[in-house]
Scaffold this motif. Structure first.
Motif, PDB file in Angstrom:
ATOM      1  N   ASP A 121      -6.468  37.544  -4.152  1.00 51.49           N
ATOM      2  CA  ASP A 121      -6.571  36.605  -3.031  1.00 51.49           C
ATOM      3  C   ASP A 121      -7.696  36.966  -2.059  1.00 51.49           C
ATOM      4  O   ASP A 121      -7.620  36.646  -0.858  1.00 51.49           O
ATOM      5  CB  ASP A 121      -5.222  36.527  -2.265  1.00 51.49           C
ATOM      6  CG  ASP A 121      -4.060  36.205  -3.202  1.00 51.49           C
ATOM      7  OD1 ASP A 121      -4.281  35.434  -4.169  1.00 51.49           O
ATOM      8  OD2 ASP A 121      -2.947  36.725  -2.999  1.00 51.49           O
TER       9      ASP A 121
ATOM     10  N   GLN B 266      -6.497  38.117 -11.040  1.00 53.43           N
ATOM     11  CA  GLN B 266      -6.168  36.933 -10.240  1.00 53.43           C
ATOM     12  C   GLN B 266      -5.784  35.772 -11.165  1.00 53.43           C
ATOM     13  O   GLN B 266      -4.833  35.041 -10.930  1.00 53.43           O
ATOM     14  CB  GLN B 266      -7.390  36.534  -9.392  1.00 53.43           C
ATOM     15  CG  GLN B 266      -7.171  35.312  -8.520  1.00 53.43           C
ATOM     16  CD  GLN B 266      -6.591  35.679  -7.155  1.00 53.43           C
ATOM     17  OE1 GLN B 266      -7.011  36.655  -6.550  1.00 53.43           O
ATOM     18  NE2 GLN B 266      -5.621  34.925  -6.698  1.00 53.43           N
TER      19      GLN B 266
ATOM     20  N   ARG C 260      -2.300  36.415 -12.540  1.00 54.93           N
ATOM     21  CA  ARG C 260      -1.246  36.225 -11.524  1.00 54.93           C
ATOM     22  C   ARG C 260      -1.081  34.726 -11.228  1.00 54.93           C
ATOM     23  O   ARG C 260       0.039  34.203 -11.165  1.00 54.93           O
ATOM     24  CB  ARG C 260      -1.603  37.015 -10.256  1.00 54.93           C
ATOM     25  CG  ARG C 260      -0.443  37.342  -9.330  1.00 54.93           C
ATOM     26  CD  ARG C 260       0.054  36.188  -8.509  1.00 54.93           C
ATOM     27  NE  ARG C 260      -1.019  35.512  -7.797  1.00 54.93           N
ATOM     28  CZ  ARG C 260      -1.371  35.765  -6.541  1.00 54.93           C
ATOM     29  NH1 ARG C 260      -0.744  36.682  -5.859  1.00 54.93           N
ATOM     30  NH2 ARG C 260      -2.352  35.078  -5.955  1.00 54.93           N
ATOM     31  N   ASN C 261      -2.219  34.010 -11.073  1.00 53.01           N
ATOM     32  CA  ASN C 261      -2.127  32.576 -10.759  1.00 53.01           C
ATOM     33  C   ASN C 261      -1.447  31.807 -11.887  1.00 53.01           C
ATOM     34  O   ASN C 261      -0.661  30.897 -11.653  1.00 53.01           O
ATOM     35  CB  ASN C 261      -3.517  31.982 -10.505  1.00 53.01           C
ATOM     36  CG  ASN C 261      -4.099  32.486  -9.192  1.00 53.01           C
ATOM     37  OD1 ASN C 261      -3.442  33.245  -8.482  1.00 53.01           O
ATOM     38  ND2 ASN C 261      -5.315  32.083  -8.891  1.00 53.01           N
ATOM     39  N   TYR C 262      -1.775  32.193 -13.115  1.00 60.67           N
ATOM     40  CA  TYR C 262      -1.180  31.496 -14.260  1.00 60.67           C
ATOM     41  C   TYR C 262       0.330  31.731 -14.298  1.00 60.67           C
ATOM     42  O   TYR C 262       1.110  30.790 -14.503  1.00 60.67           O
ATOM     43  CB  TYR C 262      -1.837  31.969 -15.561  1.00 60.67           C
ATOM     44  CG  TYR C 262      -1.412  31.143 -16.758  1.00 60.67           C
ATOM     45  CD1 TYR C 262      -1.602  29.759 -16.766  1.00 60.67           C
ATOM     46  CD2 TYR C 262      -0.806  31.728 -17.865  1.00 60.67           C
ATOM     47  CE1 TYR C 262      -1.197  28.991 -17.846  1.00 60.67           C
ATOM     48  CE2 TYR C 262      -0.409  30.960 -18.957  1.00 60.67           C
ATOM     49  CZ  TYR C 262      -0.597  29.589 -18.935  1.00 60.67           C
ATOM     50  OH  TYR C 262      -0.192  28.817 -20.001  1.00 60.67           O
TER      51      TYR C 262
ATOM     52  N   GLN D 232       2.238  32.495 -11.728  1.00 61.61           N
ATOM     53  CA  GLN D 232       2.844  31.743 -10.605  1.00 61.61           C
ATOM     54  C   GLN D 232       2.960  30.262 -10.956  1.00 61.61           C
ATOM     55  O   GLN D 232       3.960  29.622 -10.661  1.00 61.61           O
ATOM     56  CB  GLN D 232       1.971  31.875  -9.362  1.00 61.61           C
ATOM     57  CG  GLN D 232       2.254  33.107  -8.552  1.00 61.61           C
ATOM     58  CD  GLN D 232       1.526  33.098  -7.209  1.00 61.61           C
ATOM     59  OE1 GLN D 232       0.671  32.261  -6.946  1.00 61.61           O
ATOM     60  NE2 GLN D 232       1.862  34.054  -6.371  1.00 61.61           N
ATOM     61  N   HIS D 233       1.902  29.740 -11.599  1.00 63.30           N
ATOM     62  CA  HIS D 233       1.879  28.320 -11.985  1.00 63.30           C
ATOM     63  C   HIS D 233       3.033  28.028 -12.953  1.00 63.30           C
ATOM     64  O   HIS D 233       3.780  27.060 -12.771  1.00 63.30           O
ATOM     65  CB  HIS D 233       0.505  28.030 -12.598  1.00 63.30           C
ATOM     66  CG  HIS D 233       0.412  26.760 -13.350  1.00 63.30           C
ATOM     67  ND1 HIS D 233       0.363  25.540 -12.706  1.00 63.30           N
ATOM     68  CD2 HIS D 233       0.380  26.503 -14.686  1.00 63.30           C
ATOM     69  CE1 HIS D 233       0.312  24.583 -13.616  1.00 63.30           C
ATOM     70  NE2 HIS D 233       0.315  25.135 -14.825  1.00 63.30           N
TER      71      HIS D 233
END
Ligand SMILES: Cc1ncc(COP(=O)(O)O)c(C=O)c1O
Length: 363
Positions: free
Chosen positions: A189, A273, A276-278, A280-281
């Protein structure tokens, strides 16, 4: 939880290790080092070219000149570096301030030195440090404060306000700082990593501990290092000399050349990142609620909205009924404080994350 996952064939998002291959080039460099005959004891402080490359990396990242000969010691992993730092400074009945939830080695490492862990709880759900509580925990026996950023299990990171508070806290005392920075490059982030190495006034009383295994997706290598001022390094090495003495040579030789290319570590936050984003998605499809995390291998999730089961029970049921393992965060508190939060490791292949979330949808 890993044992349970192995027994039941559950997908293991509990333990913090990547399930994807490490860099081929680094593997080749280890082969080459062995073929070139680098198979005997490395010097006690570590292979000098590796220490030199690490000093360059530290200067580039934190604008802090460290002396490879007198201030860096290669260790068999970050945990060993932390243990050795504690053993270097602690005497019976000394107190060490730690933050809970806490990585599991800290308390046993303090106790084995006949010293006393003094736990300060991080604030739920931000997991920020309440410095008022830290000041209240200080006594004339406080020997050290042990920090961990990015933090396991919560993914919290230190802010510049924390650094200012730390400065005020240690000012005028002989308190040592042990800084566990094994997730130095797993920071997300856009947050900067506020390494203690950036602050000469704090570094002069610090042991800063790193893990090359964590950074380069080869946790089984158990290779790390400790950076400390010369006088502290001298004492640190007295403990290290008669314990591990030296570390596996071929990986040190390989990393000495691999790390010469800054992209080997500068690209890591971007890659992590994306992972992690994937994750979370995908997890948006479930009822779990993410708590803010900005680093480490982990994303924590609350299930408070849909169950009031204790987290250990919830995690065991999740393995049994849904085939996914995660770690109950209460395990990182001596008191077993339970906020109904689980720790998931997102440093896994896309397919692993997809398969896990498909099962978690039914939770
Ligand atoms: C906060 C923290 N420190 C240290 C370590 C261990 O590092 P190493 O495997 O290099 O001993 C871990 C591993 O999980 C960790 O999470």
């Amino acid at each position: 939880m890993s044992g349970l996952a192995a027994k039941t064939g559950a997908i293991n998002l509990g333990q913090g290790y990547p399930d994807f291959p490490m860099d081929d080039e680094l593997v080749e460099l280890v082969h080459k080092a062995m073929n070139d005959g680098h198979n005997q004891y490395a010097p006690m402080p570590g292979h000098l070219p590796l220490r030199e490359t690490l000093a360059e990396k530290i200067e580039l990242l934190y604008q802090h000149p460290v002396h490879p000969d007198t201030e860096i010691t290669i260790t068999p992993g970050g945990t060993y570096a932390i243990y050795t730092a504690l053993t270097t400074i602690l005497e019976a009945c000394d107190e060490v301030i730690i933050f809970e939830p806490a990585y599991d080695s800290y308390i046993p490492n303090i106790l084995v030195n006949s010293a006393i862990p003094v736990a300060v709880p991080l604030e739920y759900p931000s997991y920020k440090i309440d410095w008022e509580k830290v000041r209240a925990a200080k006594t004339d026996r406080t020997k050290a404060i042990l920090l961990n950023s990015p933090h396991n299990p919560t993914g919290a990171v230190l802010s510049s306000e924390d650094i200012e508070e730390l400065r005020r806290f240690v000012h005028g005392t002989n308190i040592f700082i042990i800084s566990d920075e094994v997730y130095e490059h797993i920071i997300l982030d856009g947050f900067p990593h506020l390494s203690i190495l950036r602050y000469p006034d704090l570094f002069e009383r610090s042991f800063v501990c790193f893990s090359l295994g964590k950074v380069f997706h080869c946790t089984g290598w158990k290779l790390g290092y400790c950076v400390a001022p010369e006088e502290l390094t001298k004492e640190f090495r007295k403990v290290h000399q008669f314990n591990a003495f030296s570390c596996f040579t071929p990986t040190q030789v390989a990393l000495a050349s691999f790390l010469k290319e800054p992209d080997s570590y500068l690209t890591l936050p971007g890659m992590m990142q994306m992972k992690r984003n994937y994750f979370q998605h995908l997890m948006c499809l479930t009822r779990f609620k993410p708590l803010p995390t900005h680093g480490s291998y982990f994303q924590i999730y609350s299930y408070n909205d849909f169950s009031d089961q204790p987290d250990t029970e919830f995690a065991k049921t999740m393995v049994a009924l849904h085939g996914v393992a995660a770690i109950p965060v209460s395990a990182f508190y001596q008191s077993g404080k339970d906020d109904h939060v689980l720790r998931f490791c997102f440093v896994k292949r896309k397919e692993t994350l997809e398969a896990a979330v498909e099962k978690l949808i039914n939770c």
